[in-house]
Design a protein around this motif. Structure first.
Motif, PDB file in Angstrom:
ATOM      1  N   GLU A 168       0.851  -1.183   0.000  1.00  0.00           N
ATOM      2  CA  GLU A 168       0.000   0.000   0.000  1.00  0.00           C
ATOM      3  C   GLU A 168       0.887   1.233   0.000  1.00  0.00           C
ATOM      4  O   GLU A 168       1.869   1.297   0.749  1.00  0.00           O
ATOM      5  N   ALA A 169       0.528   2.222  -0.831  1.00  0.00           N
ATOM      6  CA  ALA A 169       1.224   3.509  -0.863  1.00  0.00           C
ATOM      7  C   ALA A 169       0.208   4.602  -0.567  1.00  0.00           C
ATOM      8  O   ALA A 169      -0.796   4.731  -1.277  1.00  0.00           O
ATOM      9  N   THR A 170       0.440   5.386   0.492  1.00  0.00           N
ATOM     10  CA  THR A 170      -0.494   6.427   0.901  1.00  0.00           C
ATOM     11  C   THR A 170       0.259   7.661   1.390  1.00  0.00           C
ATOM     12  O   THR A 170       1.483   7.625   1.606  1.00  0.00           O
ATOM     13  N   SER A 174       5.962   7.799  -2.740  1.00  0.00           N
ATOM     14  CA  SER A 174       6.201   7.649  -4.180  1.00  0.00           C
ATOM     15  C   SER A 174       7.293   6.611  -4.442  1.00  0.00           C
ATOM     16  O   SER A 174       8.333   6.920  -5.024  1.00  0.00           O
ATOM     17  N   ILE A 190      -1.590  -4.324  -5.346  1.00  0.00           N
ATOM     18  CA  ILE A 190      -0.984  -3.004  -5.117  1.00  0.00           C
ATOM     19  C   ILE A 190      -2.107  -1.997  -4.907  1.00  0.00           C
ATOM     20  O   ILE A 190      -2.986  -1.845  -5.763  1.00  0.00           O
ATOM     21  N   TYR A 191      -2.077  -1.288  -3.787  1.00  0.00           N
ATOM     22  CA  TYR A 191      -3.083  -0.275  -3.462  1.00  0.00           C
ATOM     23  C   TYR A 191      -2.414   1.096  -3.445  1.00  0.00           C
ATOM     24  O   TYR A 191      -1.424   1.309  -2.747  1.00  0.00           O
ATOM     25  N   LYS A 192      -2.979   2.046  -4.236  1.00  0.00           N
ATOM     26  CA  LYS A 192      -2.500   3.428  -4.242  1.00  0.00           C
ATOM     27  C   LYS A 192      -3.572   4.321  -3.665  1.00  0.00           C
ATOM     28  O   LYS A 192      -4.651   4.463  -4.225  1.00  0.00           O
ATOM     29  N   ALA A 196      -0.737   9.770  -3.205  1.00  0.00           N
ATOM     30  CA  ALA A 196       0.424   8.898  -3.320  1.00  0.00           C
ATOM     31  C   ALA A 196       0.774   8.767  -4.799  1.00  0.00           C
ATOM     32  O   ALA A 196      -0.109   8.786  -5.660  1.00  0.00           O
ATOM     33  N   PRO A 198       3.151   6.319  -6.553  1.00  0.00           N
ATOM     34  CA  PRO A 198       4.091   5.232  -6.835  1.00  0.00           C
ATOM     35  C   PRO A 198       4.323   5.068  -8.334  1.00  0.00           C
ATOM     36  O   PRO A 198       3.422   5.313  -9.145  1.00  0.00           O
ATOM     37  N   ILE A 200       4.792   2.294 -10.896  1.00  0.00           N
ATOM     38  CA  ILE A 200       4.508   0.865 -10.930  1.00  0.00           C
ATOM     39  C   ILE A 200       4.862   0.322 -12.311  1.00  0.00           C
ATOM     40  O   ILE A 200       4.285   0.734 -13.316  1.00  0.00           O
ATOM     41  N   LEU A 214      -6.551   1.905  -7.537  1.00  0.00           N
ATOM     42  CA  LEU A 214      -6.149   3.304  -7.464  1.00  0.00           C
ATOM     43  C   LEU A 214      -7.269   4.137  -6.869  1.00  0.00           C
ATOM     44  O   LEU A 214      -8.411   4.026  -7.295  1.00  0.00           O
TER      45      LEU A 214
END
Length: 217
Positions: A168-170, A174, A190-192, A196, A198, A200, A214
């Protein structure tokens, strides 16, 4: 007959009297100077690496955690395994999951290579530039959470058997998420989250309900 019995007795005595591999018990507390761990170690409580200090794990080492075992890194954590001598962070026998790893702060440093992290509750990277390369994350709730600003590299890893999600990116994170394999990672590979960013690229995701999810932006 007596000679044979004597030989058997000597063999049995030698076998059972040989010392087993020593396990180093690491007490809960703070590490304020540069330190290194090697061999087989057991962590039962919270160990904090303070800002300005670093903890290095030698190739081939195995770090076992009790139920309350956790690493909190405000300084540095450097664990680089080698071919034939990977590094393992795992639950002790009889422990379903240990608390996990949290790395936070602008001055924090994380470098993991050829490392296996398994059966943990959480793995958090907050506001730092770190590297996790050619490693395996297995049997957690969420494989890894990137939070707040920081450009980390997450490349060539295997993430599998997660309860909720792969990564997870929050909150402004990045990371570069490149060339990883996600297997059976619960709801999403993958959770954005919002705000955030990222990057990918070239990941394989299988066995999850959603590959990439997303939110916002």
């Amino acid at each position: 007959m007596k000679k044979a019995a004597l030989i058997i007795f000597i063999f049995i005595s030698t076998f059972f009297s040989s010392p087993s591999l020593a396990v180093t018990n690491i007490p809960a507390g703070k590490i304020s100077d540069d330190s290194s761990w090697e061999g087989e170690l057991h962590v039962e409580g919270l160990v904090t690496v303070e800002e300005g200090a670093s903890l290095k794990i030698a190739p081939g080492s195995k770090v076992l955690f009790g139920t309350d075992g956790k690493l909190e890194i405000l300084g540095g954590l450097i664990a680089k395994g080698e071919d034939g001598a990977p590094i393992s962070f795992l639950a002790s026998r009889g422990v379903s999951r240990w608390k996990g790893i949290k790395v936070s702060g602008e001055k924090a440093l994380l470098k993991l290579e050829r490392v296996s992290v398994s059966d943990y509750e959480d793995f958090i990277l907050t506001g730092l530039n770190g590297e996790i390369i050619d490693s395996t994350l297995k049997g957690g709730v969420t494989g890894l959470r990137f939070m707040m600003k920081g450009v980390s590299v997450f490349s060539g890893n295997i993430i599998e058997d997660m309860e909720k999600s792969g990564i997870e990116a929050t909150l402004g994170a990045s990371p570069l998420v490149q060339g990883n394999i996600f297997k059976d990672c619960g709801e999403v590979g993958i959770y954005k989250g919002q705000n955030a960013f990222p990057l990918i690229q070239g990941n394989l995701i299988e066995g999850t309900k959603r590959g990439i999810f997303l939110v916002g932006d």
